[in-house]
Design an enzyme around this catalytic site. Structure first.
Site, PDB file in Angstrom:
ATOM      1  N   TYR A 119      39.534  58.839  43.241  1.00  0.00           N
ATOM      2  CA  TYR A 119      39.184  58.040  44.609  1.00  0.00           C
ATOM      3  C   TYR A 119      37.932  58.230  45.119  1.00  0.00           C
ATOM      4  CZ  TYR A 119      44.441  59.041  44.715  1.00  0.00           C
ATOM      5  OH  TYR A 119      45.807  58.805  44.827  1.00  0.00           O
ATOM      6  N   HIS A 127      44.210  54.036  48.275  1.00  0.00           N
ATOM      7  CA  HIS A 127      44.823  53.962  46.861  1.00  0.00           C
ATOM      8  C   HIS A 127      43.488  54.252  45.815  1.00  0.00           C
ATOM      9  CE1 HIS A 127      48.778  52.631  48.459  1.00  0.00           C
ATOM     10  NE2 HIS A 127      48.128  51.768  49.012  1.00  0.00           N
ATOM     11  N   LYS A 158      44.507  48.798  39.362  1.00  0.00           N
ATOM     12  CA  LYS A 158      43.369  49.885  39.221  1.00  0.00           C
ATOM     13  C   LYS A 158      42.612  49.316  38.203  1.00  0.00           C
ATOM     14  CE  LYS A 158      46.409  53.396  41.288  1.00  0.00           C
ATOM     15  NZ  LYS A 158      46.098  52.902  42.683  1.00  0.00           N
TER      16      LYS A 158
END
Length: 182
Positions: A119, A127, A158
């Site tokens: 993150y 997210h 991602k």
């Protein structure tokens, strides 16, 4: 220094105020029974740390880890213990430490099929934009393995990052993949 207790493959901080302090200094650990707190004030239960987080925090002098016999495990002993419990711990820890030192928030990526979820702001605030797989630079990766890594990162939206660790120089290099439709 915060007192933490080694329990198998986890480390617990039983004091809630100390748990809140550690969590607020970089989103370390998980409060038992609380998923993704948005604010340190939400930490109202003991904190559970992974061994990787614990080794890092012990090295930084933020926690003192005590085993079941009451012995304090300094950084080196905790690192050695963790190496026996976690496969490829040295590679994983090197990547974890490097990412933390670069200012990222690093959490387990197991549910994404990766070593880490990374993150920029923190869990509960965003997210995780990246999933990271830690690899020894001398280790061969088959095309099939690479595709399976990519499937997971693509399906969870991602970015896939391979972290290549050179054990000799202790350096980490990163390769980020971008998947395109053709």
């Amino acid at each position: 220094m915060v007192k933490a207790l080694l329990v198998g493959s986890k480390v617990l901080i039983p004091n809630v105020d100390e748990s809140r302090y550690i969590y607020s200094n970089g989103f370390y650990g998980k409060a038992i029974g609380i998923s993704k707190p948005k604010d340190p004030k939400d930490i109202i239960r003991p904190l559970e740390l992974s061994l990787i987080e614990s080794v890092y925090l012990a090295k930084k002098g933020l926690i003192k880890v005590i085993d079941k016999n009451g012995e304090v495990l300094e950084y080196e002993k905790l690192y050695e213990y963790s190496s026996k419990i976690i496969n490829k711990f040295d590679i994983m820890y090197r990547v974890y430490e490097d990412l933390r030192e670069k200012g990222f928030i690093v959490r387990s990526g197991v549910k994404y099929g990766a070593d880490f979820a990374v993150y920029t702001l923190g869990p509960g605030l965003e997210h995780a934009p990246y999933v990271v797989i830690a690899v020894d630079i001398d280790e061969e990766i088959t095309p099939h393995e690479l595709l399976s890594f990519g499937r997971v990162s693509h399906s969870t939206r991602k970015r896939l990052v391979l972290a290549l660790v050179d054990r000799k120089s202790e350096s980490v290099r990163y390769i980020m993949f971008k998947w395109v439709k053709m």
